[in-house]
Enzyme design. Structure first.
Site, PDB file in Angstrom:
ATOM      1  N   ASN A   1     -25.584 -14.364  34.181  1.00  0.00           N
ATOM      2  CA  ASN A   1     -25.435 -14.558  32.817  1.00  0.00           C
ATOM      3  C   ASN A   1     -23.809 -14.328  32.720  1.00  0.00           C
ATOM      4  O   ASN A   1     -23.302 -13.365  32.606  1.00  0.00           O
ATOM      5  CB  ASN A   1     -25.919 -13.756  31.801  1.00  0.00           C
ATOM      6  CG  ASN A   1     -25.441 -13.874  30.471  1.00  0.00           C
ATOM      7  OD1 ASN A   1     -24.751 -14.799  30.241  1.00  0.00           O
ATOM      8  ND2 ASN A   1     -25.998 -13.037  29.522  1.00  0.00           N
ATOM      9  N   TRP A   2     -22.925 -15.550  32.879  1.00  0.00           N
ATOM     10  CA  TRP A   2     -21.549 -15.358  32.959  1.00  0.00           C
ATOM     11  C   TRP A   2     -20.804 -15.054  31.589  1.00  0.00           C
ATOM     12  O   TRP A   2     -19.669 -14.777  31.387  1.00  0.00           O
ATOM     13  CB  TRP A   2     -20.933 -16.746  33.349  1.00  0.00           C
ATOM     14  CG  TRP A   2     -21.207 -16.879  34.740  1.00  0.00           C
ATOM     15  CD1 TRP A   2     -21.613 -15.900  35.868  1.00  0.00           C
ATOM     16  CD2 TRP A   2     -20.862 -18.211  35.563  1.00  0.00           C
ATOM     17  NE1 TRP A   2     -21.351 -16.553  37.038  1.00  0.00           N
ATOM     18  CE2 TRP A   2     -21.267 -17.853  37.120  1.00  0.00           C
ATOM     19  CE3 TRP A   2     -20.173 -19.324  35.390  1.00  0.00           C
ATOM     20  CZ2 TRP A   2     -20.598 -18.741  37.994  1.00  0.00           C
ATOM     21  CZ3 TRP A   2     -19.865 -20.284  36.465  1.00  0.00           C
ATOM     22  CH2 TRP A   2     -20.365 -20.019  37.685  1.00  0.00           C
ATOM     23  N   LYS A   3     -21.698 -15.198  30.410  1.00  0.00           N
ATOM     24  CA  LYS A   3     -21.229 -14.720  29.014  1.00  0.00           C
ATOM     25  C   LYS A   3     -20.025 -15.572  28.851  1.00  0.00           C
ATOM     26  O   LYS A   3     -19.895 -16.754  29.151  1.00  0.00           O
ATOM     27  CB  LYS A   3     -20.995 -13.333  28.862  1.00  0.00           C
ATOM     28  CG  LYS A   3     -22.163 -12.550  29.397  1.00  0.00           C
ATOM     29  CD  LYS A   3     -22.256 -11.126  29.017  1.00  0.00           C
ATOM     30  CE  LYS A   3     -23.711 -10.540  29.513  1.00  0.00           C
ATOM     31  NZ  LYS A   3     -23.904  -8.793  29.214  1.00  0.00           N
TER      32      LYS A   3
ATOM     33  N   HIS B   1     -30.580 -12.967  23.335  1.00  0.00           N
ATOM     34  CA  HIS B   1     -29.923 -12.064  24.041  1.00  0.00           C
ATOM     35  C   HIS B   1     -29.201 -10.783  23.142  1.00  0.00           C
ATOM     36  O   HIS B   1     -28.968 -11.141  21.920  1.00  0.00           O
ATOM     37  CB  HIS B   1     -28.760 -12.628  24.634  1.00  0.00           C
ATOM     38  CG  HIS B   1     -27.961 -11.556  25.983  1.00  0.00           C
ATOM     39  ND1 HIS B   1     -26.891 -10.517  25.471  1.00  0.00           N
ATOM     40  CD2 HIS B   1     -27.851 -11.339  27.143  1.00  0.00           C
ATOM     41  CE1 HIS B   1     -26.470  -9.850  26.463  1.00  0.00           C
ATOM     42  NE2 HIS B   1     -27.312 -10.508  27.624  1.00  0.00           N
TER      43      HIS B   1
ATOM     44  N   GLU C   1     -26.660  -9.296  22.883  1.00  0.00           N
ATOM     45  CA  GLU C   1     -25.225  -9.609  22.145  1.00  0.00           C
ATOM     46  C   GLU C   1     -25.332 -10.601  21.035  1.00  0.00           C
ATOM     47  O   GLU C   1     -24.580 -10.669  20.014  1.00  0.00           O
ATOM     48  CB  GLU C   1     -24.314 -10.242  23.452  1.00  0.00           C
ATOM     49  CG  GLU C   1     -23.922  -8.913  24.093  1.00  0.00           C
ATOM     50  CD  GLU C   1     -23.613  -9.198  25.603  1.00  0.00           C
ATOM     51  OE1 GLU C   1     -23.599 -10.446  25.831  1.00  0.00           O
ATOM     52  OE2 GLU C   1     -23.706  -8.389  26.463  1.00  0.00           O
TER      53      GLU C   1
ATOM     54  N   GLU D   1     -34.113  -6.195  28.918  1.00  0.00           N
ATOM     55  CA  GLU D   1     -32.791  -5.968  28.977  1.00  0.00           C
ATOM     56  C   GLU D   1     -32.485  -4.928  27.883  1.00  0.00           C
ATOM     57  O   GLU D   1     -32.201  -4.884  26.824  1.00  0.00           O
ATOM     58  CB  GLU D   1     -31.625  -6.987  28.757  1.00  0.00           C
ATOM     59  CG  GLU D   1     -31.951  -8.066  29.657  1.00  0.00           C
ATOM     60  CD  GLU D   1     -30.448  -8.779  29.750  1.00  0.00           C
ATOM     61  OE1 GLU D   1     -30.031  -9.065  30.958  1.00  0.00           O
ATOM     62  OE2 GLU D   1     -30.224  -9.247  28.723  1.00  0.00           O
TER      63      GLU D   1
ATOM     64  N   GLY E   1     -23.914  -3.814  30.488  1.00  0.00           N
ATOM     65  CA  GLY E   1     -22.533  -3.726  30.694  1.00  0.00           C
ATOM     66  C   GLY E   1     -22.226  -2.131  30.693  1.00  0.00           C
ATOM     67  O   GLY E   1     -20.946  -2.026  30.574  1.00  0.00           O
TER      68      GLY E   1
ATOM     69  N   SER F   1     -26.829  -3.866  34.111  1.00  0.00           N
ATOM     70  CA  SER F   1     -26.281  -3.198  35.255  1.00  0.00           C
ATOM     71  C   SER F   1     -26.736  -3.293  36.637  1.00  0.00           C
ATOM     72  O   SER F   1     -26.747  -2.195  37.435  1.00  0.00           O
ATOM     73  CB  SER F   1     -26.026  -1.607  34.873  1.00  0.00           C
ATOM     74  OG  SER F   1     -25.149  -1.656  33.639  1.00  0.00           O
TER      75      SER F   1
ATOM     76  N   GLY G   1     -25.257  -9.642  34.618  1.00  0.00           N
ATOM     77  CA  GLY G   1     -24.129 -10.080  33.856  1.00  0.00           C
ATOM     78  C   GLY G   1     -23.014  -9.878  34.640  1.00  0.00           C
ATOM     79  O   GLY G   1     -22.619 -10.574  35.393  1.00  0.00           O
ATOM     80  N   GLY G   2     -22.134  -8.612  34.486  1.00  0.00           N
ATOM     81  CA  GLY G   2     -21.034  -8.230  35.203  1.00  0.00           C
ATOM     82  C   GLY G   2     -21.004  -8.607  36.489  1.00  0.00           C
ATOM     83  O   GLY G   2     -20.244  -9.536  37.007  1.00  0.00           O
TER      84      GLY G   2
HETATM   85  P1  PGA Z   1     -24.914  -6.558  32.738  1.00  0.00           P
HETATM   86  O1  PGA Z   1     -25.217  -7.796  31.725  1.00  0.00           O
HETATM   87  O2  PGA Z   1     -25.625  -6.887  33.971  1.00  0.00           O
HETATM   88  O3  PGA Z   1     -23.363  -6.773  32.665  1.00  0.00           O
HETATM   89  O4  PGA Z   1     -25.383  -5.344  32.409  1.00  0.00           O
HETATM   90  C1  PGA Z   1     -26.860  -8.160  31.759  1.00  0.00           C
HETATM   91  C2  PGA Z   1     -26.978  -9.187  30.446  1.00  0.00           C
HETATM   92  O5  PGA Z   1     -26.446  -8.778  29.508  1.00  0.00           O
HETATM   93  O6  PGA Z   1     -27.718 -10.105  30.818  1.00  0.00           O
END
Ligand code: PGA
Length: 253
Positions: free
Chosen positions: A9-11, A96, A98, A169, A175, A215, A236-237
């Site tokens: 997930n490159w956001k 998600h 966010e 999640e 994050g 994470s 994500g990250g």
């Molecule tokens: P993260 O994000 O790996 O940076 O914690 C995961 C996500 O939000 O899908």
């Protein structure tokens, strides 16, 4: 069918040239290493068409980070399921944390997104997960139950049986560098499968692919993947770093 998937997930990261470069490097890596897991990438909406073209003959699947709950019309800035499909994208992340936090998306509304995806022969990656205060007050199972059951209550079991991916999640792990312990993840994944079974039958529960996100990195991936109900990861990250992400993919045996 339960699938092994590692999804990036490159956001809201990477410019188009950066995204193309990383995707092409991953494509070459996947061709050489032929990982057990399917690899998904969710880039910015802006790049979906280009990346679908660039990775036309690739085993990597390009997915969307979000989709509108409406089929079409006066919804400035939104992107519909039909529009995603018209540029070759057949799967979208929905719900998600966010989107829930910054765009106030609620479970019923997320359910409508899922309905539109299925109406267009597309499929969802439904994200669910409790906040820190929910876990600390012992409400995490209730919160996740509500997220799963309301989003799926109006869906046909037949559609879900064909293609449903859920990503657990926990918000406190996204994050933050704090990932949930493997036994906490297993406990929640098996709970999610149980709720789906109660609502839509054992066959749907059995076929659902459940990813963990929060994470995930090269150091913790294999302990997570060892858990019976963990089918893969939504990353994500760490997915922005080629070495880290490919190490996570390799950990999914
Ligand atoms: P993260 O994000 O790996 O940076 O914690 C995961 C996500 O939000 O899908």
């Amino acid at each position: 069918m339960r699938r092994k998937i590692v999804a990036a997930n490159w956001k809201m990261n990477l410019t188009l040239p950066q995204a193309k470069e990383l995707a092409l490097r991953l494509n070459t890596w996947v061709k050489i290493h032929k990982p057990v897991a399917e690899v998904f990438i969710a880039p910015s909406h802006l790049y979906l068409e280009q990346m679908n073209k660039d990775l036309r003959n690739s085993s990597i699947t390009i997915v969307s980070q979000n989709v509108s709950a409406m089929p079409n019309g006066a919804y400035t800035g939104d992107v519909s399921a039909e529009q995603l499909l018209s540029v070759g994208t057949k799967t979208s992340i929905v719900g998600h944390s966010e989107r829930r936090a910054y765009h106030h998306e609620v479970n019923k509304y997320i359910g409508k997104k899922i309905t539109h995806l299925y109406e267009n022969q597309m499929s969802p990656i439904l994200c669910v997960g409790e906040k820190l205060e929910d876990r600390e007050s012992g409400k995490h199972f209730d919160v996740v139950r509500e997220m799963v059951s309301v989003a799926l209550e109006r869906q046909s079991s037949e559609n879900l049986k064909q293609n449903l991916i859920v990503a657990y999640e926990p918000v406190w792990a996204i994050g933050t560098g704090k990932n949930a312990a493997p036994d906490q993840v297993q406990e929640m994944h098996s709970f999610i499968r149980k709720i789906i079974g109660e609502q839509h039958g054992l066959q749907v529960a059995h076929n659902t692919t459940i990813l963990y996100g929060g994470s995930v990195n090269a150091g913790n991936a294999s302990d997570l993947f060892d858990q019976f109900d963990v089918d893969g990861a939504l990353v994500g990250g760490a997915s922005l770093d080629f070495d880290e992400f490919t190490a996570i993919i390799s950990a999914r045996k």
